[in-house]
Write a protein that holds these residues in place. Structure first.
Motif, PDB file in Angstrom:
ATOM      1  N   SER A 166    -114.151 -16.614   3.571  1.00  0.00           N
ATOM      2  CA  SER A 166    -115.088 -15.988   2.640  1.00  0.00           C
ATOM      3  C   SER A 166    -116.482 -15.920   3.260  1.00  0.00           C
ATOM      4  O   SER A 166    -116.863 -16.805   4.032  1.00  0.00           O
ATOM      5  N   MET A 171    -120.179 -16.639   3.920  1.00  0.00           N
ATOM      6  CA  MET A 171    -121.002 -17.793   3.560  1.00  0.00           C
ATOM      7  C   MET A 171    -122.364 -17.711   4.230  1.00  0.00           C
ATOM      8  O   MET A 171    -122.470 -17.877   5.457  1.00  0.00           O
ATOM      9  N   HIS A 187    -121.463  -6.394  -1.472  1.00  0.00           N
ATOM     10  CA  HIS A 187    -121.632  -7.536  -2.386  1.00  0.00           C
ATOM     11  C   HIS A 187    -122.108  -7.028  -3.746  1.00  0.00           C
ATOM     12  O   HIS A 187    -123.273  -6.673  -3.912  1.00  0.00           O
ATOM     13  N   HIS A 199    -122.480 -12.122  -8.223  1.00  0.00           N
ATOM     14  CA  HIS A 199    -123.361 -13.300  -8.213  1.00  0.00           C
ATOM     15  C   HIS A 199    -124.800 -13.025  -8.657  1.00  0.00           C
ATOM     16  O   HIS A 199    -125.727 -13.737  -8.242  1.00  0.00           O
ATOM     17  N   ARG A 237    -117.031  -7.012  -3.530  1.00  0.00           N
ATOM     18  CA  ARG A 237    -116.915  -8.281  -4.263  1.00  0.00           C
ATOM     19  C   ARG A 237    -117.584  -8.102  -5.614  1.00  0.00           C
ATOM     20  O   ARG A 237    -118.708  -7.601  -5.693  1.00  0.00           O
ATOM     21  N   SER A 278    -114.651 -12.584  -7.779  1.00  0.00           N
ATOM     22  CA  SER A 278    -115.482 -13.763  -8.004  1.00  0.00           C
ATOM     23  C   SER A 278    -115.969 -13.707  -9.447  1.00  0.00           C
ATOM     24  O   SER A 278    -115.466 -12.901 -10.244  1.00  0.00           O
ATOM     25  N   LEU A 335    -112.123 -22.267  -5.342  1.00  0.00           N
ATOM     26  CA  LEU A 335    -111.348 -23.503  -5.498  1.00  0.00           C
ATOM     27  C   LEU A 335    -109.866 -23.304  -5.198  1.00  0.00           C
ATOM     28  O   LEU A 335    -109.002 -23.776  -5.942  1.00  0.00           O
ATOM     29  N   ALA A 363    -109.336 -15.850  -0.184  1.00  0.00           N
ATOM     30  CA  ALA A 363    -110.562 -16.118   0.577  1.00  0.00           C
ATOM     31  C   ALA A 363    -110.949 -17.575   0.347  1.00  0.00           C
ATOM     32  O   ALA A 363    -110.950 -18.055  -0.794  1.00  0.00           O
ATOM     33  N   LEU A 364    -111.235 -18.262   1.430  1.00  0.00           N
ATOM     34  CA  LEU A 364    -111.577 -19.686   1.360  1.00  0.00           C
ATOM     35  C   LEU A 364    -112.991 -19.880   1.896  1.00  0.00           C
ATOM     36  O   LEU A 364    -113.335 -19.339   2.950  1.00  0.00           O
ATOM     37  N   ALA A 365    -113.775 -20.687   1.200  1.00  0.00           N
ATOM     38  CA  ALA A 365    -115.150 -20.914   1.662  1.00  0.00           C
ATOM     39  C   ALA A 365    -115.344 -22.389   2.010  1.00  0.00           C
ATOM     40  O   ALA A 365    -115.157 -22.802   3.157  1.00  0.00           O
TER      41      ALA A 365
HETATM   42  C1  LIG Z   1    -122.607 -22.204   1.962  1.00  0.00           C
HETATM   43  C2  LIG Z   1    -122.103 -21.078   1.105  1.00  0.00           C
HETATM   44  C3  LIG Z   1    -122.616 -19.808   1.281  1.00  0.00           C
HETATM   45  C4  LIG Z   1    -122.123 -18.738   0.537  1.00  0.00           C
HETATM   46  N1  LIG Z   1    -122.570 -17.454   0.786  1.00  0.00           N
HETATM   47  C5  LIG Z   1    -121.964 -16.406   0.204  1.00  0.00           C
HETATM   48  C6  LIG Z   1    -122.226 -15.091   0.627  1.00  0.00           C
HETATM   49  O1  LIG Z   1    -122.964 -14.854   1.597  1.00  0.00           O
HETATM   50  N2  LIG Z   1    -121.630 -14.076  -0.032  1.00  0.00           N
HETATM   51  C7  LIG Z   1    -120.756 -14.290  -1.076  1.00  0.00           C
HETATM   52  O2  LIG Z   1    -120.241 -13.342  -1.653  1.00  0.00           O
HETATM   53  N3  LIG Z   1    -120.457 -15.545  -1.462  1.00  0.00           N
HETATM   54  C8  LIG Z   1    -121.014 -16.591  -0.834  1.00  0.00           C
HETATM   55  N4  LIG Z   1    -120.631 -17.856  -1.158  1.00  0.00           N
HETATM   56  C9  LIG Z   1    -119.547 -18.045  -2.141  1.00  0.00           C
HETATM   57  C10 LIG Z   1    -118.204 -18.183  -1.395  1.00  0.00           C
HETATM   58  O3  LIG Z   1    -117.912 -17.059  -0.614  1.00  0.00           O
HETATM   59  C11 LIG Z   1    -117.056 -18.441  -2.388  1.00  0.00           C
HETATM   60  O4  LIG Z   1    -116.912 -17.324  -3.226  1.00  0.00           O
HETATM   61  C12 LIG Z   1    -117.296 -19.684  -3.247  1.00  0.00           C
HETATM   62  O5  LIG Z   1    -117.810 -20.754  -2.481  1.00  0.00           O
HETATM   63  C13 LIG Z   1    -115.994 -20.136  -3.922  1.00  0.00           C
HETATM   64  O6  LIG Z   1    -114.994 -20.377  -2.951  1.00  0.00           O
HETATM   65  P1  LIG Z   1    -114.623 -21.885  -2.465  1.00  0.00           P
HETATM   66  O7  LIG Z   1    -114.231 -22.658  -3.714  1.00  0.00           O
HETATM   67  O8  LIG Z   1    -113.465 -21.669  -1.530  1.00  0.00           O
HETATM   68  O9  LIG Z   1    -115.813 -22.473  -1.819  1.00  0.00           O
HETATM   69  C14 LIG Z   1    -121.122 -18.952  -0.454  1.00  0.00           C
HETATM   70  C15 LIG Z   1    -120.637 -20.250  -0.650  1.00  0.00           C
HETATM   71  C16 LIG Z   1    -121.094 -21.298   0.136  1.00  0.00           C
HETATM   72  C17 LIG Z   1    -120.506 -22.664  -0.079  1.00  0.00           C
END
Ligand SMILES: Cc1cc2nc3c(=O)[nH]c(=O)nc-3n(C[C@H](O)[C@H](O)[C@H](O)COP(=O)(O)O)c2cc1C
Length: 369
Positions: free
Chosen positions: A23, A25, A177, A180, A230, A264, A301, A321-323
């Motif tokens: 994902s 980040m 994007h 959010h 997204r 999301s 999650l 997608a994993l973040a």
């Molecule tokens: C450090 C960090 C930066 C992130 N930056 C973005 C981003 O640039 N664009 C976006 O759409 N989501 C961003 N996110 C959200 C993640 O892409 C993801 O949707 C969210 O963390 C939930 O997934 P997870 O539970 O696997 O972490 C970010 C999350 C983290 C932790």
């Protein structure tokens, strides 16, 4: 039968070797919007993870579209040049397909990174005027100005110019994007868009900006390359943007050539009441996939390999997608492959980490001793 998670997935002319996407980040580690050594390490490390896709973080289309002064940008040639090196590393050492997320942060911008508690940066100390659909501030953030119609047009032009640069960088796919609480979502949500012109009011008008951005980018993004969006599929507030609205938007986006929706949620307003639990956004990916008949990417999650496998096997999404779990364990796809009876994709420099190789090393050492 092989696992679904490690089966290939094709969008247009692009085939992902498996259904794991890193994902996007934001790293808040750019200088003047340019990628730095951090991006080389961050993207390179994630690319060799064995994931089928890596998405470069939210990348601002113009200076006022940044969230923080250290966000990545793609509004000038230096920024494109700075991204070349990390992307070249990823291509040289992995088979992950590389995407990038284009972004305008809207009314949330001109703040310090999260680890500095998003402290506001005033304009006389390097901050900038922020813009939104309307002049309603996000609580505790700067006072935005509502974008004038000519500024909306300019903004769409900036998305287009950045998409062209992304194509010149040979990125395999692009994501817009729209989630959010950032600019596109800010236009979509009735909680944050009180405009009385053709960009505000009913659903059709609130979707107009998102659809115009998408259509303009699709027109310059090569037809063989996937383009996705997204979405925050719900505001988690009564009377806010809803899953039903997302289905309508996704259907319209599909008709314009959108290849996937990442499902999301949240981020529009702080009053959101999120029912957070493992895989909590998966039902949104599922509903959009079924109702709008478009490929979806589930995010949020998703922690365990078998959980990811089941989401895909049940047909709730086409990719996951994993973040955060990828930051915590960048070798997640190797572990998942072994757990699901598949062969992990390990670069030759690291192949002695493979459990079978470790066993061979052990037996050889025993024999030689
Ligand atoms: C450090 C960090 C930066 C992130 N930056 C973005 C981003 O640039 N664009 C976006 O759409 N989501 C961003 N996110 C959200 C993640 O892409 C993801 O949707 C969210 O963390 C939930 O997934 P997870 O539970 O696997 O972490 C970010 C999350 C983290 C932790």
């Amino acid at each position: 039968m092989g696992s679904r998670l490690f089966s290939p997935f094709t969008l247009r002319a692009l085939t992902f070797q498996n259904r794991i996407m890193v994902s996007p980040m934001g790293q808040c580690s750019a200088e003047d919007g340019c990628a730095t050594h951090w991006h080389l390490m961050h993207l390179g490390n994630l690319a060799i993870s064995g994931a089928g896709a890596v998405v470069v973080e939210a990348t601002a289309i113009n200076p006022s579209g940044r969230n923080t002064p250290v966000d990545l940008g793609l509004w000038n040639d230096q920024q494109a040049e700075a991204l070349e090196m990390p992307l070249a590393f990823c291509r040289r050492h992995s088979s992950a397909k590389l995407g990038l997320q284009l972004w305008h942060a809207g009314r949330k911008g001109s703040v310090m990174p999260a680890w500095e508690r998003n402290k506001l940066i005033p304009q006389d100390r390097g901050g900038w005027q922020v813009y939104g659909a309307s002049d309603i501030p996000y609580p505790g953030r700067h006072q935005p100005r509502a974008l004038e119609p000519d500024q909306i047009e300019q903004c769409i032009g900036d998305f287009v110019a950045a998409a062209k640069r992304a194509d010149q960088l040979n990125l395999d796919f692009l994501e817009i994007h729209g989630a959010h609480g950032y600019l596109i979502h800010n236009f979509l949500s009735p909680l944050t868009n009180t405009r009385s012109d053709r960009y505000g009011g009913d659903l059709e008008n609130r979707m107009r900006f998102a659809l115009e951005v998408f259509q303009a980018v699709r027109a310059v993004w090569p037809s063989e390359k996937p383009l996705g969006m997204r979405l925050s599929t719900t505001d988690w507030v009564d009377g806010g943007w809803s899953l039903a609205d997302s289905v309508v938007l996704a259907t319209r986006l599909r008709a314009l050539g959108c290849d996937y929706i990442t499902a999301s949620s949240g981020g529009a307003v702080p009053e959101q009441n999120i029912n957070i639990h493992s895989g909590y956004q998966v039902p949104f990916a599922d509903e959009i996939r079924r109702e709008a008949k478009i490929a979806t990417i589930a995010v949020g999650l998703i922690i365990e390999p078998r959980q990811a496998e089941e989401i895909l096997a049940r047909g709730q999404a086409d990719m996951v997608a994993l973040a955060r779990v990828m930051l915590f364990n960048p070798r997640w796809p190797w572990h998942a492959a072994i757990e699901l009876g598949e062969e992990p994709s390990i670069p030759p420099q690291y192949e002695r980490a493979h459990p079978a190789m470790r066993r061979m090393d052990f037996l050889k050492a025993k024999r030689d001793s």
